[in-house]
Design an enzyme around this catalytic site. Structure first.
Site, short mmCIF file in Angstrom:
data_model
loop_
_atom_site.label_atom_id
_atom_site.label_comp_id
_atom_site.label_asym_id
_atom_site.label_seq_id
_atom_site.Cartn_x
_atom_site.Cartn_y
_atom_site.Cartn_z
N SER A 110 0.86 -1.19 0.00
CA SER A 110 0.00 0.00 0.00
C SER A 110 0.90 1.23 0.00
CB SER A 110 -0.86 0.01 1.27
OG SER A 110 -1.33 1.30 1.56
N TYR B 299 -0.57 -1.12 10.14
CA TYR B 299 -0.78 -1.24 8.68
C TYR B 299 0.48 -0.78 7.95
CZ TYR B 299 -3.32 -1.08 4.21
OH TYR B 299 -3.74 -1.30 2.91
#
Ligand code: NAD
Length: 257
Positions: free
Chosen positions: A145, A168
């Site tokens: 990401s 994350y």
């Protein structure tokens, strides 16, 4: 066709990115092997692929968070035609504590997310890459990401309930790193391993967030998986990218600049 008769395993195939990758695999001549814990989602996707592209995909219900679960997914996947040309790891397991503000993170949920997302990426790679090695070919795509390459733009989240979890960012940076490690480890086996880092995908986010996010991009802003993400995965799965391995392809309309 770019993926002519290739069997491509997609984990997390019932999800946003997984389902669009599966549809594009069929669109470009491949045969999707669609795996997920969500069987209903897989059944709907199978029907959609058949209706749209007249391609019969294979369903594998399974869990990628344990070595046994991964082994079952891969055994079933191999049992269809005896080989897997490529795999795209889109499964995205999240604990009940996912999305907790940094100050309130709890040890148990943190460990669960690190293990289920980053640990599973390693364990899945361990098994699929040994299959590829035995076959003499294979192509693995991981999903990172933009949060794995830059610090979050915290200012985009103010006035919303949204956050960008620290774990994350750590997991996604780890996915890029393990992609490079593995690509080199499996040199000279006719195996390629790459990673993509997509920007945010449009999904009912608050308007204030969308407006701020748009300002940090060039032409598009938030992305759409069908149009912007899966075509890049198809490119990486195909021979068009034959000289690309160990790379992280950023798909973010300039967000990270
Ligand atoms: N959506 C975004 O904005 C975005 C942006 C950049 C990167 N990504 C990354 O793309 C990947 C996919 O994200 P998404 O938005 O498609 O997620 P999603 O939640 O839409 O789909 C994830 C899928 O994984 C499946 N899954 C969950 N736990 C599983 C398990 N234990 N075993 C097998 N399958 C399991 C779910 O059932 C679901 O179908 C993730 O790695 C995510 O971090 C997403």
């Amino acid at each position: 066709m770019f993926l002519s008769e290739q069997f491509i395993l997609i984990t997390g195939a019932s999800g946003r990115i997984g389902s669009s990758v599966a549809l594009d695999v069929a669109k470009y001549g491949g045969i999707p092997i669609i795996a997920d814990v969500d069987l209903l989602g897989l059944e709907k996707l199978k029907e959609q692929i058949l209706k749209k592209y007249k391609v019969e995909s294979f369903i594998v219900e399974g869990n990628i968070t344990t070595q046994e679960g991964i082994e079952n997914i891969l055994k079933k996947s191999i049992s269809f035609k005896g080989l897997i040309h490529g795999a795209v790891q889109c499964a995205y397991p999240r604990s009940k504590g996912w999305g907790t503000k940094f100050e309130y993170i709890k040890e148990d949920y943190l460990k669960e997310d690190l293990s289920n997302q980053l640990g599973s990426a390693i364990l899945f790679s361990q098994q699929i890459l040994e299959i590829f090695k035995k076959q003499g070919f294979g192509n693995l795509i991981n999903i990172s990401s933009i949060q794995g390459i830059n610090a979050p733009k915290f200012e985009h989240y103010s006035g919303t309930e949204m956050i960008s979890p620290i774990e994350y960012s750590a997991i996604k940076a780890g996915v890029i790193s393990l992609t490079k490690w593995l690509a080199k480890y499996y040199f000279n086996n006719n195996i390629r391993i790459n990673c993509i880092s997509p920007g945010g995908i449009l999904d009912k986010q608050p308007t204030s967030f969308l407006n701020k996010y748009r300002e940090s991009c060039s032409n598009i802003g938030m992305l759409n998986s069908n149009e912007h993400i899966s075509p890049v995965v198809i490119f990486l799965l195909s021979e068009l990218s034959i000289a690309i391995t160990g790379q992280n392809i950023i798909i973010d309309d300039g967000w990270s600049l």
